[in-house]
Design a protein around this motif. Structure first.
Motif, PDB file in Angstrom:
ATOM      1  N   TYR A   1     144.032  20.405  89.796  1.00 29.61           N
ATOM      2  CA  TYR A   1     144.587  20.370  91.293  1.00 29.61           C
ATOM      3  C   TYR A   1     145.370  19.477  91.922  1.00 29.61           C
ATOM      4  CZ  TYR A   1     143.674  21.110  96.464  1.00 29.61           C
ATOM      5  OH  TYR A   1     143.543  21.198  97.427  1.00 29.61           O
TER       6      TYR A   1
ATOM      7  N   TYR B   1     150.689  27.432  91.245  1.00 29.09           N
ATOM      8  CA  TYR B   1     149.209  27.240  91.886  1.00 29.09           C
ATOM      9  C   TYR B   1     148.393  27.737  90.436  1.00 29.09           C
ATOM     10  CZ  TYR B   1     149.335  32.258  92.990  1.00 29.09           C
ATOM     11  OH  TYR B   1     149.291  33.499  93.007  1.00 29.09           O
TER      12      TYR B   1
ATOM     13  N   TYR C   1     144.810  29.405  90.056  1.00 28.81           N
ATOM     14  CA  TYR C   1     143.773  30.304  91.003  1.00 28.81           C
ATOM     15  C   TYR C   1     142.521  30.279  90.011  1.00 28.81           C
ATOM     16  CZ  TYR C   1     142.078  34.399  93.448  1.00 28.81           C
ATOM     17  OH  TYR C   1     141.401  35.200  94.386  1.00 28.81           O
TER      18      TYR C   1
ATOM     19  N   GLY D   1     141.171  31.389  85.497  1.00 30.41           N
ATOM     20  CA  GLY D   1     142.255  32.277  86.249  1.00 30.41           C
ATOM     21  C   GLY D   1     143.570  31.728  85.968  1.00 30.41           C
TER      22      GLY D   1
END
Length: 447
Positions: free
Chosen positions: A287, A319, A321, A327
């Motif tokens: 992250y 990004y 997910y 994901g």
């Protein structure tokens, strides 16, 4: 009465961001229990304003569609279209007349019902009665179903005229292959046309059960009132149980490239591969690392390389997910047609370099400061907190997730990011979708 309720509701909503802002640094106190029927409840008291936010989530997203892509989404949409003795217009009137808001939708992992209402007894009772009935006794009237399905088909036809939407759907197919995450929640023209009312009834019977539910509540209630509210919402549901876990997401073994021909003046480039799941041990290094790589807007490395240095795109992003299973890690940009291959090369070169080198200490310090400094705003309203509660409950995150988020971010070190990206990100195995004029390009490696 109706006008007064709506006026009070509007004023309260305008002030709602203040109700939990004072406690944002510490994080809200979360209380949890199970209802008589087995639904898990997460509750945060926010007594400053007479507003209540409720979110019910079920493991009933499009990953449960099977061969009927779009089934979960249509089922959720129909929950607001009549219940028991009330038709769709009556349900809408009951909600609107007390100044409440009620919606239902489905993503890949979960189906969500959301309610916002005043806590005044008359408004609250009517709103709760309406939602509880819509949840447990939806009518699925044939005429309403055909109307909702036709609206979906219209939207799907419109999607085919939007290169960004085409690419967004295609990259999921390429990243996930035969996995249930591959299909778009909205479905396709073919699958939605084939869905029948009886399939919605059966989907609702299987998945909308208390044992498969999480109830998130934030608002001006005492705990005993919240307990009563959760019981009222789930009392008429079957007990049931959660469905089996989804299958693991396989790695991509080779790079995949698909070019979709579209008569546009700009080319859209999408790249992706399986990323991480909720509760992933690498969650925080990935992250924070992605914040530096492409998740921080104008100051990201991708923005610097693609836009600032070369002028290849107005914006570029990346990004993760996270979902129940892994994901996607997604990246994308939009550029001039004759610059698409160059922009794609710069995108991937930047990922390779970051994977090998990781962030500098200055980049890491700036990222941590930006993430932790902005975090209080992410939990500074009841509507934001109830969304987090739903995620915490659905994915089984620890109750101190919000309390310790900034602490965990602050402890991340550059070598952790470099190690996580080196193990988890594979530049030679990305799926890529390019949407724009084909211009006779070679089809090598394309599907």
């Amino acid at each position: 009465m109706r006008t007064d309720n709506i006026r009070i509701f509007s004023i309260a909503c305008a002030l709602l961001g203040l109700s939990v802002a004072s406690a944002a640094e510490a994080g809200p106190k979360i209380e949890t229990w199970k209802t008589t029927k087995g639904a898990r409840v997460l509750f945060v008291a926010a007594p400053d304003l007479p507003i209540l936010d409720v979110r019910l989530v079920f493991d009933a997203g499009s990953a449960r569609d099977g061969e009927r892509s779009g089934l979960a989404s249509l089922t959720a949409n129909m929950l607001t279209q009549g219940a028991g003795a009330w038709d769709a217009d009556t349900v809408a009137e009951r909600i609107e007349s007390v100044g409440a808001e009620f919606s239902a939708s489905a993503a890949r992992d979960m189906a969500t019902l959301s309610l916002r209402t005043l806590t005044a007894e008359s408004a609250l009772d009517q709103a709760l009665e309406t939602v509880a009935k819509s949840l447990s006794k939806p009518r699925f009237d044939q005429a309403d179903f055909e109307r909702v399905r036709e609206n979906r088909l219209v939207a799907l036809r419109q999607d085919e005229q939007d290169p960004s939407t085409l690419g967004s759907k295609a990259i999921y197919r390429k990243v996930f292959g035969d996995h249930p995450y591959a299909a778009d929640p909205a479905g396709t023209l073919e699958t939605v046309s084939a869905i029948r009312r009886e399939e919605l009834v059966e989907f609702h019977r299987r998945y909308y059960v208390a044992g498969n539910a999480v109830v998130a509540i934030v608002g001006a209630l005492a705990q005993e009132q919240a307990r009563d509210l959760a019981e009222r919402l789930t009392a008429d549901l079957d007990t049931g149980e959660p469905p089996p876990a989804l299958p693991p997401v396989p790695e991509l073994s080779d790079p995949v490239l698909e070019r979709l021909s579209f008569p546009s003046t700009q080319t859209h480039v999408f790249a992706g591969q399986p990323g991480m799941r909720r509760l992933d041990p690498d969650y925080f290094p990935l992250y924070v690392g992605n914040h530096i790589l492409g998740g921080s807007g104008l100051v990201s490395l991708l923005m610097e390389e693609v836009r600032e240095k070369r002028g290849l795109s107005y914006s570029v992003y990346s990004y993760f997910y996270p979902m129940s299973r892994r994901g996607p890690l997604l990246m994308g940009l939009q550029t001039k047609n004759d610059q698409a291959d160059q922009a794609r090369a710069v995108l991937m070169d930047t990922v390779r370099r970051f994977r090998e080198q990781g962030p500098t200490e200055a980049e890491l310090t700036a990222a941590i400061k930006h993430i932790t400094g902005g975090f209080p705003r992410r939990i500074a309203s009841n509507s934001k907190v109830v969304g987090y509660l739903a995620v915490i409950g659905f994915y089984g995150l620890p109750l101190d997730y919000l309390d310790r988020f900034s602490e965990r971010v602050s402890k991340i070190r550059a070598e952790q990011i470099r190690d996580a990206f080196h193990r988890r990100v594979h530049p030679d195995r990305f799926a890529t979708v390019i949407v724009g004029p084909r211009e006779g390009r070679a089809a090598a490696g394309e599907d």
